[in-house]
Write an enzyme that holds these catalytic residues in place. Structure first.
Site, mmCIF file in Angstrom:
data_model
loop_
_atom_site.group_PDB
_atom_site.id
_atom_site.type_symbol
_atom_site.label_atom_id
_atom_site.label_comp_id
_atom_site.label_asym_id
_atom_site.label_seq_id
_atom_site.Cartn_x
_atom_site.Cartn_y
_atom_site.Cartn_z
ATOM 1 N N ASP A 32 1.155 4.392 -7.999
ATOM 2 C CA ASP A 32 -0.137 4.400 -7.801
ATOM 3 C C ASP A 32 -0.278 3.477 -6.405
ATOM 4 O OD1 ASP A 32 -2.864 4.129 -7.942
ATOM 5 O OD2 ASP A 32 -2.924 3.204 -9.894
ATOM 6 N N ASP A 33 -0.950 4.142 -5.587
ATOM 7 C CA ASP A 33 -1.068 3.474 -4.038
ATOM 8 C C ASP A 33 0.042 3.037 -3.486
ATOM 9 O OD1 ASP A 33 -3.628 3.420 -5.117
ATOM 10 O OD2 ASP A 33 -4.092 1.367 -4.638
ATOM 11 N N CYS A 68 -7.495 7.733 -5.568
ATOM 12 C CA CYS A 68 -6.865 7.860 -6.796
ATOM 13 C C CYS A 68 -7.092 9.002 -7.645
ATOM 14 C CB CYS A 68 -7.037 6.456 -7.477
ATOM 15 S SG CYS A 68 -6.242 5.198 -6.825
ATOM 16 N N ASP A 297 0.259 8.886 -5.636
ATOM 17 C CA ASP A 297 -1.164 9.679 -5.525
ATOM 18 C C ASP A 297 -1.852 9.436 -4.098
ATOM 19 O OD1 ASP A 297 -1.698 7.061 -5.823
ATOM 20 O OD2 ASP A 297 -3.211 7.362 -7.520
ATOM 21 N N HIS A 298 -1.291 8.470 -3.321
ATOM 22 C CA HIS A 298 -1.647 8.503 -1.920
ATOM 23 C C HIS A 298 -1.047 7.252 -1.454
ATOM 24 C CE1 HIS A 298 -4.313 5.094 -3.386
ATOM 25 N NE2 HIS A 298 -4.848 6.038 -4.166
#
Length: 673
Positions: A32-33, A68, A297-298
């Site tokens: 995540d991130d 997200c 996710d990014h």
């Protein structure tokens, strides 16, 4: 052939055929991130060994939307955001359309229908309320709402579980790992005949960035996030937000350093989790039969272009992500430079399962790319891999013709026009006073010109005397840079702004005999920085006035109460303000990479246009859109227009390499860019 040899040959043939036709296990590991541009993977040696050295690194791995919930929705469905309509982390994240339409057509439902036992463990979508189990998942352990490491609630196969602040029992990253391992071990022991699909969705390194205690002392003075474009601000050649984002103050710089350190620390638990996962697969003799994909996710930024932290931007640090894959038939320790994306994950997992890709999906199986690379030269029956991906954020309005937008922007951003705009402000038209750096005036020829006031300072108040006009490029550049810096700061507490403006008015106004000697320019700049830093770092000031806001901006404050686990924010630095996004940061971009071209072309809802040529400018320092001829811009805009509205497999047409002709409903379409 003797009977014994024949039997052995038949058995071997059957075993090989069974292997080729088998449905392999598939695991998606999602962080995540997590960044790639800021160097996070350099601090995950176990993951690098197990995913990169034992498989393929996709060095051009991108997300189509660096937010997200939209990105995760694309991962689950294989759809661009403009097709699943989850544009934000807010209202439409797990909204009505998602629940009624798209959630019923995810990798979970397709794989479950194909005979897989499916499991989802970790973070789902930002607004998931824990009231239900989405269709398609036999085993379900998902956190309610957004990522946290302690004090959270989960839906565990329909039961709500609450967790506290005990590291051994509650630390979310470790819990995700433990439950993932339990699922695999129980599945292999009880139904090894059935393939499984598992999504391991880690919270790290998302905020609040709480590291496990054993890692909380690591990476002191680690500054890999300080890239070439770190604190490069303001940026008058970039979009609205970056035109108005100034350089970070010392407190902001310190914050990016500490946050980077905490993010790296949280990833150590992920690194250990990946190691434990593959150790278990080896012990259960499942490595030969299991595919694994690792991605995020990014991406993320920490100080790039003066933006203190966050995502949402159409730049490499936010849209480029770690992307690895390993499994049967996947080359080892290989690097593929072709563009792959989050919309490719769903088609890939279906392909692994032997399921034909859904017609509605916009992505493509990564196994196709592996096959293309193995064959070296593409056969006539094999479609080439794409060289372009769509990057999008927000809904699509109708814009003016690209020619009109381009001409308007070019005229607006010429130095002469920028100079005229600044000089019309009253502050630059007053007579020079001690401490004033510049003065503008209008010539008889109808053009704005500037004085360097400091060249006129003297002990006899000759600062009002006329001097020769300065027309040099360096003077204009210096003036515009200072003007840009004074137009913006990293957020604002209103009382600070008032105090700062009052102090500026207290400068000697060069009247009569009461003259003081001027400070040197460097001394003035240093004093200004110290004053601003002192004001931003003053906890009493922040406590009395928490108006951390600016027009059209999304601003936040940070204080010592934000983090609950070490390393903590020093109380001596107090509370500060920063702005990380704006309301008009809506855009659509082409990210293209092939043997000859490597660029990012973007159109913003504000009608702004940008173009970055990575062959000449790998750090996206200069918007070089003005080097393009209008016919080229029109071609790029037309391709972008078609991608922004593409449906189903049409999207493959508009991301295909140049000069590739395909037949679609008996109509020939050529992507000739």
């Amino acid at each position: 052939m003797t009977p014994l040899i024949f039997i052995v040959w038949i058995v071997g043939f059957i075993a090989e055929a069974s292997f080729l036709d088998a449905q392999h296990n598939v695991i998606l590991i999602l962080t995540d991130d997590q960044d790639i541009e800021l160097g996070s993977m350099n601090f995950m040696p176990k993951t690098i060994k197990l995913m990169k050295e034992k498989g393929v690194e996709f060095s051009s791995g991108y997300v189509t939307t660096p937010i997200c919930c939209p990105s995760r929705s694309s991962i689950l469905t294989g759809l661009y955001v403009h097709n699943h309509h989850v544009h934000t982390n807010n209202q439409n994240c797990t909204g009505i359309e998602w629940r009624k339409v798209h959630e019923k057509k995810t990798i979970g439902t397709y794989l479950q229908d194909a005979g897989y036992r499916t499991s989802y463990i970790g973070k789902y979508l930002n607004e998931y309320d824990g009231s239900y189990i989405p269709p398609g998942w036999d085993d379900w352990h998902a956190i309610v709402k957004n990522s946290k490491f302690y004090n959270y609630t989960m839906n565990s196969n329909g039961e709500r579980e609450k967790f506290g602040f005990d590291y051994q029992k509650d630390y979310f990253t470790d819990l995700v790992t433990n439950r993932s391992l339990n699922f695999i071990e129980h599945h292999i022991k009880t139904r090894a005949w059935q393939p499984f699909a598992l999504v391991i969705s880690y919270p790290a390194p998302h905020g609040p960035e709480d590291p496990a205690p054993q890692y909380s002392n690591l990476f002191e003075n680690e500054h890999s996030h300080r890239t070439i474009n770190w604190n490069l601000a303001p940026n008058p050649d970039k979009q609205w937000l970056l035109q108005r984002t100034g350089k970070m103050t010392p407190v902001h710089k310190t914050f990016t350093d500490i946050l980077h350190r905490r993010r790296l620390q949280t990833l150590q638990s992920v690194d250990e989790g990946v190691h434990r996962l593959f150790t278990l697969l080896r012990d259960l003799n499942q490595l030969w039969n299991t595919y694994a994909i690792y991605t995020s996710d990014h991406g993320y930024h920490l100080g790039q272009y003066g933006l203190v932290k966050g995502k949402n931007m159409p730049y490499e640090f936010d849209i480029r992500v770690p992307f690895f894959m390993r499994g049967p038939g996947i080359p080892r320790n290989a690097i593929f430079t072709e563009i792959v994306s989050n919309i490719d994950i769903a088609p890939t997992m279906l392909n692994i399962a032997g399921v034909e890709k859904s017609v509605r999906m916009n992505g493509r199986s990564l196994l196709d790319l592996v096959a293309i690379k193995k064959n070296n030269k593409r056969s006539k029956s094999m479609k080439p891999w794409r060289d372009t991906i769509l990057i999008e954020r927000g809904k699509m309005p109708k814009l003016k013709k690209i020619r009109d937008r381009y001409i308007k922007q070019k005229n607006k951003f010429k130095k002469e026009n920028r100079l005229a705009k600044e000089c019309r402000r009253r502050k630059w038209q007053t007579d020079c006073v001690f401490g004033q750096m510049w003065k503008c005036y209008f010539t008889d020829e109808g053009r704005w010109r500037i004085y360097k006031c400091r060249d006129n300072w003297s002990s006899q108040c000759s600062c009002r005397e006329k001097r020769e006009i300065l027309n040099s490029e360096s003077d204009i550049d210096e003036f515009l840079e200072i003007a840009d810096e004074e137009n913006w700061r990293q957020g604002d507490f209103s009382s600070i702004s008032e105090t700062h403006n009052r102090n500026r008015r207290d400068v000697c106004e060069c009247s009569g005999k009461n003259i003081t000697h001027p400070m040197k320019l460097r001394e003035m700049k240093d004093l200004k920085k110290k004053e601003l830093s002192k004001k931003y770092n003053n906890p009493v000031e922040s406590k009395n006035n928490r108006n951390c806001s600016l027009p059209q901006m999304n601003c936040f404050s940070h204080s010592s109460s934000h983090w609950k686990t070490p390393p903590l924010w020093p109380e001596s630095l107090g509370e500060f303000c920063f702005c990380q996004n704006c309301n008009n940061n809506t855009y659509w971009c082409l990210r293209t990479k092939n043997e000859t071209h490597n660029f990012l072309y973007c159109e913003f809802v504000t009608e702004f246009i940008s173009y970055y040529d990575f062959n000449a400018d790998p750090h996206q320092l200069i918007n070089s859109v003005y080097t393009l001829e209008i016919p080229i811009l029109e071609q790029l805009s037309e391709q972008l227009k078609n991608l922004r509205k593409c449906k189903n497999r049409q999207c493959e047409i508009w991301t295909a390499p140049r000069n590739f002709v395909v037949k679609n409903n008996e109509k020939t379409i050529e992507n000739h860019l």
